[in-house]
Structures are given as structure tokens and as C-alpha cells.
Design an enzyme around this catalytic site. Sequence first.
Site, PDB file in Angstrom:
ATOM      1  N   ASP A   1      -7.039  -1.105   4.078  1.00 15.39           N
ATOM      2  CA  ASP A   1      -6.206  -2.405   3.579  1.00 15.39           C
ATOM      3  C   ASP A   1      -6.529  -3.639   4.103  1.00 15.39           C
ATOM      4  O   ASP A   1      -6.160  -4.734   3.695  1.00 15.39           O
ATOM      5  CB  ASP A   1      -4.761  -2.065   4.087  1.00 15.39           C
ATOM      6  CG  ASP A   1      -4.180  -0.859   3.278  1.00 15.39           C
ATOM      7  OD1 ASP A   1      -3.213  -0.400   3.957  1.00 15.39           O
ATOM      8  OD2 ASP A   1      -4.481  -0.484   2.138  1.00 15.39           O
TER       9      ASP A   1
ATOM     10  N   ASP B   1      -1.569  -0.771   5.969  1.00 16.78           N
ATOM     11  CA  ASP B   1      -1.815  -0.005   7.457  1.00 16.78           C
ATOM     12  C   ASP B   1      -3.031   0.266   7.489  1.00 16.78           C
ATOM     13  O   ASP B   1      -3.523   0.330   8.638  1.00 16.78           O
ATOM     14  CB  ASP B   1      -0.656   1.206   7.624  1.00 16.78           C
ATOM     15  CG  ASP B   1      -1.102   2.346   6.957  1.00 16.78           C
ATOM     16  OD1 ASP B   1      -1.319   3.326   7.694  1.00 16.78           O
ATOM     17  OD2 ASP B   1      -1.294   2.395   5.673  1.00 16.78           O
TER      18      ASP B   1
ATOM     19  N   ASP C   1       0.912  -1.161  -0.187  1.00 15.08           N
ATOM     20  CA  ASP C   1      -0.029   0.197   0.102  1.00 15.08           C
ATOM     21  C   ASP C   1       1.135   1.324  -0.248  1.00 15.08           C
ATOM     22  O   ASP C   1       2.083   1.103   0.342  1.00 15.08           O
ATOM     23  CB  ASP C   1      -0.998  -0.046   1.304  1.00 15.08           C
ATOM     24  CG  ASP C   1      -1.548   1.138   1.423  1.00 15.08           C
ATOM     25  OD1 ASP C   1      -1.413   1.887   2.537  1.00 15.08           O
ATOM     26  OD2 ASP C   1      -2.391   1.493   0.491  1.00 15.08           O
TER      27      ASP C   1
END
Lengths: 695, 479, 81
Positions: free
Chosen positions: A592, A588, A385
Amino acid sequence: MNHSKDSCYQCGLPLPRKPFLGKALGKDASYCCYGCLLAHEITGEKGEEGEAMWIFARLGLSAFFAMNVMMLSYTDYFYPFEKNVSLVINYIMFALATPVMFLLGTPILRNSIRGISKLTLNMDTLIVLGTFSAYVLSAISTFRAQGKVYFDTASMLLVIVTVGRFLEAGAKARTSESIKELLELSPKQATVIRDGVEEVVLVEFLKKGEIIKIIPGENFPADGEVIEGESSVDESMLTGESKTVFKEKGSMVFAGTVNLDGRLIFKATNVGEEMVLSRLCSLLEEARKSRAPIERFADRVSSFFIPLTVIASVVTLIVWNFKSGIDTALLNSLSVLLISCPCALGLATPMAIWVSLGRAAKEGILIRTGETLEKLSHINKILFDKTGTLTKGNMELTSIFVDSDSGISESELISISASLEANSEHPLGKSLVEFANKRGYVPLPIYQFYVSPGMGVRGKIGELGDTVFIGSRGFMEKNGLEFTKNILEEKTKEESRGKTVVFCGWGKKVKGILGFSEELREGAGDTISNLKDLGVEIFIITGDNKYASEAISKGLGVEAKSELLPEDKVCVIKALKKTKGLTAMVGDGINDAPALASADVGIALGCGVDITRESADVSLLGNDLKKIPWVLQLAKKTRMKIKENLFWAFFYNTIGIGFAISGTLKPVIAALAMILSSLFVLGNSLRLQKLKINN
Amino acid sequence: MSPDGNPFNIDESPELSARVLSDISVSGPVLAFFTSAVVWLLIGTVFGLTASLKFNFPDWLASLPALTFGRVRPAHLNTIMYGWISLASAGCSIWLTVRLCRVEVRWRKLLYPSVFFWNLGVLYGTIAILIGDNRGLEWLEFPRGAALLIAVAFVCLSLSILRTFHARQVKHIYVSLWYILASVVWFPILYVIANLPFYSGVTQAAVNWWFAHNAITVWFTPIGLAAAYYFIPKVIGRPIYSYYLSLLGFWSFALFYNWNGIHHLVGGPLPTWLISVSIVASVLMFIPVTTVAINHHLTTVGHFGKLRYSPTLRFVVFGAMCYTAVSFQGSIEALRSFNEISHFTHYTIGHAHLGMYAFATMILFGAIYYTMPRLVKWEWPYPILIKYHFWLVAFGIALYVGSMTVGGILQGLYMNEASRPFIESVEVTKPYLLARSGAGVLILIGHLIFIYLFCLMILRRGPERKAPPWREKMEVVAP
Amino acid sequence: MSLPLAGLILILIALIGGTMAMVAFIWAVRTKQFKDLNAGAYIIFDEEEPVGKMTDNTFGFPESEKSNKNKKGRGEYESRW
């Protein structure tokens, strides 16, 4: 733990048609089997902790019995009993060994039967073969009053294998009801306007189409469409976008996001389960349920080894039958089965994993299960991410441009703009102030300060007569500030670099540009290159816009997919999973969580929100990205260790089988082989503590 | 420190009150136990030295029947075991119980009768031995009347401890408390069974030694270990190295000990399998013993410098190390091959004193040195004397065990040689017996110093020394 | 009492003892004695006597070696040992 009507209260597995009924916390509860019922009675716990405690209790009791059996057995080895004494002692050992078989043997038996029904042979089958054959043989010898007994082998084997299982169970971190936490993002109360009157209601009672008011600092209680007001909204946890989003009449807002600086009135379009937030929850739940366990390495080896053992045993039976009759043949063939299952097999994997998990924990890496560690050794694709993972999640002031015609210096620009933004709640403003503080600026006194939500700020400063404006292009134009050619040129340059551009000006002219970009985490670059060296393919997936995404991905030299919704991320992962090797995801934010759950291994950074940490397989305490290549290497080395352990365990085995086939297997040798191979496995696994892992 | 600057505001620290209150609640009974224990220590040491000197000067005091070896030796054994060690252990166990349960003692009214009956029993029994009324079983010499008194006294102690445990204010039961509970529940039962009038012949011998060993493993050892597990971390100021290991030690201890007793009768007329099993069990004891050793050692390692500060730490660490030593020694001694040499020799006596003195007694000294200031609210007056006490008895017991070990081995080797006349095995031990008496003198002097200091504490005499600040607060709570 | 009878009683006692031990063990598991073992080791400390603080200095050993070396005569209750 899922307490739906169809799953066992204790372990979560599906209920059989006639479930066992009991009580839990005063209410009626159903269990899948008597074992779970008993487990709950005794431990009063459920879930993984209850599992561990239940294994522990059974282990303790069995150890008591098994050690007494061992004591009696060893006495016979060193000071052989007389025949009539032996007979009595055998009965005593039978009485002591039987509880062990029940307490420790039955769950393993169940597991292996489950495996056989699926036509797979796993570790449990091997263990069952060994221990139950030893027990039955010994029982027969006892009641026939002749022949050797192997009660000690059978019971000690079970104890040691269960110790291995217990270590693995204990190594699991505690999970919590993380889905609930997700829903807690949404506030409990909301201010609605009914018939022109403001009322505070509980979120559960919100209806579609209701008019809701929200003030700065509140979280949105529902999805909706803005009908009045303007504001900046922080949507980062939902969409991952780094910039705050400007909302005005007609914009869509989402439950769980944070309203920053303006007052808004909106009409609810989705409430309750239809909210985007709720859909995220169900995505997460689904992803979790759909995870299939990989075939453990030890199981794979067992599935190959067991048929061999059975064949060897049958061959022994036949050959010895012709040689010396059925008695000896039975004895020898059962001895083959017996010796083929040393304790080391049961310990080979858990020991190595336990040591590894401990070492990882010391480095601040919490790995949830041993299975995760094995999966990590097969990872060849990692998705990152962007926001909050590769970047720090906040904006950093990275460039200052002052129009040369404006007649002011860089530090003057900073000083003026930072003074004005000193009280700003806006992330960009805060970032600017931080930058200025580092430069050691002295704040100038402010006389006026107004915020135009989503646009900018204005006010009067110090000795400057004019009002100072800081904000977006639209803000400047609205307030009649002129854009010079230099400014426009620079603006284009900065934007193409993916930066967020903020203008500052007074006296009818825009004087300078402040360029913000995302701050990369320290070590991000090194981590990417380390991973590439390890032969791992790297991708970036993000919900952020294309330019911001490219700014980061180009810098790191990695492919990126941008503007993805959480569902899209899951799709990407699913597609990658179809290729060879395993996929890991590093993230995080809450957005996600479904992606982390659907990847083969989900890795959460310490900065992440609780729910992400809880649903991830690996949690990094802290934000050191370099731990990721480290842990991959640890996993590979652990797999090597497991292989070594298994190899040597089998090596000892094979020698033992040789003895058994030739009919010269003495119980002493069996016991010795057991101890030796267990000690070896232990020692070899402990070496993982000191093993060098380069970074 | 409270807002108005008064350093003695108790309300700000509730935990201090709980600990202080529990110390205060048991101070009376514990002092009673300790005082009577110390009296018996004196008497027992004198008996012991007398018995030892009889080996060197066999005709000394031979005209007094009460002081013949056959009476003085059992008098020594019983006054030390049921007098000094038992009473000191009782006091120690109550004190530890209230500390670890963080409550005030319950059924305090049972404890004074306990002290009384216990002392009465030991007195009665000792006199009986001295006038010749001896049941002839080692560790069970006391007439049944005396044993009954002691049993009653013990039950009173057990009830008080169990009731206090029931009222505990802690969720977790510390490992020391496990040992104490196991001990006070089991030992009375064993003591009663051992003293029943049903046995004779070989059975009686088996029961005798089964009990004697259990007295060690179910009463003296658990309390000693409980004390060590508490005082070592408490004095140093760091927790036990591996708490998990200590619990493992306790539970595996509970598994094996029961079979051990028969190892005293190796070579005797008992069924071979019974003896064999007890030998193996004795050897397997090294598992729990190792866990204890690892824990104590690794908790102390790196902090040996702290032995300069605390007498308690010196005595307890010394004792804990000797526990490991005596346990390993015992495991080996149980093996038939070794036993052939050492049985019926002074080696056994050396082993017994390594356990009962170097382990149990030293730890009890350490416990008393720690608890007394907290009970009488007075600091030990002459630390230099404590140092003399320590070194005298440390050297003393080392000399004792050393001489008896070597002497015993020689004695056994000589006895096993069929060609040697028996008298040679006696002659060879003479210098070692002399050394043993010398050791006894050192120990006696050390004890006299200890007793002197103890008296000073009870009477709160001697130069006043400053207590640490948190102990000063005790004055404010309960002047 | 004959030896076999005594043996029987001995075994009975061992059984009772064993059962009591087992019951105690289960009770311990139930009351979560084996949970959070680290915390258990700390139960002997409290606010006034925390970890890291020695609770016995009867010998009055000085805080620093330096101060001891500098003293000409020894303090009243100090000693080399």
C-alpha cells in the site's frame, strides 16, 4: 533525507549553481544557502529535527533581544523618558532589534520573495510588510532623532510568528529512511547452486539466470521461475492476497515474499533493481516527490487581504500628505501597514493545529503535519485497502459442514482435524486450531504427520485406524477420497460466498468441509456508515481476487476494485484525484505504501509494517477504524477554529487600521491589540481540547 | 537479589553505587559546611533577637558598645547571610551537583580550605562589625579583608563544582544544575566587583544595591530554587510537572534579573530612566516566577498528603510557596506608587525576611533534613522534635512577616502625612515590634531544637531508628 | 568613579553577562539539552529510587491510615500531626 548530489544536505532543496560548501560527518557536503550551512554547524542535525532545533536556537537568541527591547519600550509607556534619554534608548533598542530582524526575519523574507516570484502572496509577505516597515520606520526615527519608534512591535511580532512556526515544526513526527527498510525485506544472503555445488553468496552478487535454493521460512532473494519443488508462499505484503499461493515447477516467485512449507529451487529472472520489490521502492519515491503542497487557508486569506492593506496604506499616504505634509503621511501610512499584521495572524493557524494535533495524539492518532490536518478537512473520497485494513488479515473458520451420510458429528470433525493440524505452520491450520481451542477441544494423540506442500496434510490419529487427510480438492482426489453429492453442493455454495474451502476426510470418503473467510475488523461496519453519514464516498481497492473482495465489499455495501497490482492502485488514486475534493487512502501493507504516498492523505493502521507507517501522513496506533471518521470531524472543527481565529484577528486589525488611517494610532493601542488578539487566539484554540466530537 | 539469595550484592545495581559513592565522596565537606552554617545560625538568631528586643527595650544592654543596635543589626544580617545561608547553600549546592552529575566530587581538596576561609572571613567580619569597623554599606559591611577571604573561599567552591560538572556522567543537565552553575560562575564576579575600592557617592549607592539584590538573585535564590526543583519531585516520587516550563523559567530568569537591583533606590538621586527600567524589569520578573510557581504547585498538587511523611517536603513546599509570594510582593513593591509608602519602613524588613527566611532558610532546613541521614548514616532521632521545629518557625515567621507588613504600611502612611508629627509613625509600630520579638523568640526556640537534633546526628546519638532497606546497603558499600 | 563611568561598566557587565548567556544557550542547543525534555525530568530517579516511590519517610508515617486508627497507644515515633 535524500543525500543526492543535487540537493542541499540540510534541507533537501535543490542546490543553486554555486552551492555553499561545508563538511558533514567528515565528508564534504553542499548547502543551498548560508543559513543551512550555519544550521548544520550549530545543530549538527539534518532533516526535520535539525530544522526544528535551528528554529529553536534562533528563537531563543531573538527572544533574549526582543524581551530586552520590550522592557525598554514598556518603561517608556509607563514612565515616559525625557527627550535626551529617549534618544540614547532608541539607539540601544535599534542595536537590540537588528539581530532579531536578521535571525528571524530573513527566512521569512526569503519565503515571501520566493512566493512573489511565483506571483502568489502568502502569509510571509504580510509579515514581512508589517515587521520590516516597522523596523525601517523606527530606524529612521532613531537616526533622525525624532518620531516614534516601533522596535518592540517589529521584534515581538517576529518572535511570536516564529514561535508559531516552531510549534508546527515540532509537531512533525520523526521520519526515517523508510525506503531502505523496504529493501530490507529482501534477505542479505542466498544459497546458490553453481556447477552442482551449493554456495552462500551475498544478494548483491546474484546474477540473472542463477540457480537459487530456498528452504521453508526464508524470504526470496530475487524474482524467478521455479524449476524444482513445491511449496506454499506468503505473498501478502507484496500483492495483498490473503491466501497463500501454491508454487510448483514453472510458477513465478518474487523477492521479499516468504516461503512457507516446501523446498524450492528456482532460476533468477530479475535481480537487484529489476525486482518487483525494487520497482515498488521507486514508485514510492516518485509518489513522494510529486506531492504538491496545498495552498494553506491562511495564505489564501492573506492573498486577499494584502492588496487591501497596501491600498489602504497608499490612500492614507496621499490623504495625509495633503492634510499635514509628508512626515505625518509617512508615519500614518506605515502605521497602517504595521497594525495590519498582528501577532494573532501568525498564531491563528499554528495554535489551533497544535492543540488539535495534541488531542489527536491522545487518541492514538499521529498526524504528521498541520498541512495534513487542513487536507483532512477537505476529504470527500476514501479508499480502503482490504486485507489487513478492513479485515484482520487472517482467515477465520466460519463454517463447518459435515456430510450427513458420514455418521460423524461436527465436534468430532473439529476434534480430529484440529488435532492433526495442531503442529501446522499453515495459516489455515493455525486458524482451525484457534477455533477448536475456543471450543475447548481436547487434542487427540497423533501417530503420523506428513505435509504435502501446497496440497494438504495427512496422518494417523488416536483410535482412528485410517489415515486422515485434510487439504484441497486436488489433494483429496490424488489420495483417492470420494466426493459425495452433499459435499459437492456445499462446496459450490461456499465458494460462491467467497470462502476458502478445505476438505477433511478418511476411509476413502470426504467427510466434511471447513470454510474460511476473512475476519472483518471490529467497527468496520460502523466506520463505513459513519463515513457515509459524513458524505464521504468510499471505495475498496485490493490485490486480492474478485470473490474474496466481493465477500467483503458486499457485506459493507461498498464498491470494490479487485486484483490490482500496486501500480494499478496508484492509477486509481490518480484518477480520483482529478475530481473535486481530496482523496484519502487507508492501508497497512507494504504494497500500500505507494498508494498511500500518492493519495492526498495517506492513513496507515497500526498493524501495518513500519515503512507504511513512516510514509503515511496519518498513523493510527492500534487498529480502531472508527478513529478515521473521528479524525475527519476533528479536522473540520479545527478548520472552523482557524477561521474563527483569523476572523477575530482581522477584526481587531480592522479597528486598528481605522485608528491608523485617522492618524490616532498610538503605539500603546498597537501593543494592546497585539496582546489581546494573541490571547484570544490562544484561548479559542485551547477550546479544541474539550470540543465534543461525536462518533 | 542475587542468585545466592544475598540481598547485599552490590554488583547487581550499579546505579546505587554511583549515587551512594557520590554521597560518600562529599559527606566530609558538606558536613563541614553544614556544621559551621548551623553554628552561625545560632549566633545570627541571637543577634537578631537582640536587635529586635532593642526596639522594645531601647536601653537594654546600651552600655556595651558592641551590642548597640547599630552593630548588632548588621552583625545579624551578615552572620545570617554570609554565615548560615551561604554556608548551608554551599553545602547543598555541592551535594546536589554530585547527585545530578552522578560522579564523585572533584578537587575535594579545595573544599575544606573553602570552609575554613569562609568561616574565617565571616568571623573576622563579624568581630569587625562588633568593634565598630563597619564599611557602612548594607550587605557590604565587612572590611575588605574579610570580603577577600570570603571571595577566595567562594572561588574554591566554584572551581570544585565546575570541575565536578566537567566530569559528569550524565548527558542531560537537570534544571537545578543550571541554576547552580549560573550561580557559582556569576556570584564571585559580582562580589568582587561590588567590593572594589573605586566607587564613591551616588555611584557607590547604586553599586551597593545592585550588588545586594544580585546576592539574592544570583546566589540565594538559584540555590533555593535548585533545591526545590530537586527535593519536591524526589521526595514525592514524581517528576516535575512541566520540565519544559522549568527550563523556560531558568532562561527568562537569566534575562531580566540584572536590571532589578536599582529598584532598591526608587525615589533616590539616580537617573529616572535607570530607576524606571529597573521597575519594569522587576515587574517582568513575574514571568519566570510564575513558571516556577506553576511547576512547584502542580507537581505537589494531589500529593499534599505526603507532607505527613517527610519534613523535607514540608519545609521545601513551604519555602517554595513563599518564594512565589515574596516575588510577587517584590514586583509590586517596586512600583513607585507603592514604594512611596513602603520605602524606609518596616515593610521592607518584612519583605526581606519573607525572602531570606520563609523562602531561603526553610528550604535549607528541608535540604539538611534530607541530606544528613545520607551523609552520617544515621536517622533523625526524635521526629516529634522535628515537628516542633517546623511549627514553631512556621508560626514564627508568619507572625514576623505579618506584623512587619502591617506595621510598615501604617508607618509609611503616617510618615507621608505631612500634618502628623514624626513620632506618631514610630508610636504606631510599637505593638508590631513587640509581636516581632515574640516571633523571634518562637524562631529561636525552633532553632535550638534544630541545633540539638543536628548535634545528635553529627554525634550519632539518640535512639537508633531503622533506615529504609536501600539505605542500609550503604553500610555494606562503605562501612 | 563618576556615575557615567560606572554606568558604562555596568552596561559592559550586562553585555558580557548577556553574551555568556547566549553562548551557554547555543551550547545547550548543540548538546541537545532541549531534546527529549520529558526524559530530562526523570534524571533524578534511578533503579533504587524510581518514579512512584517516596524517598523520605522521616516521620515514620504508617503505610495505611487504618493501622494507625486501630492502635490504642501511639507508636514511639508517631504523632497526629
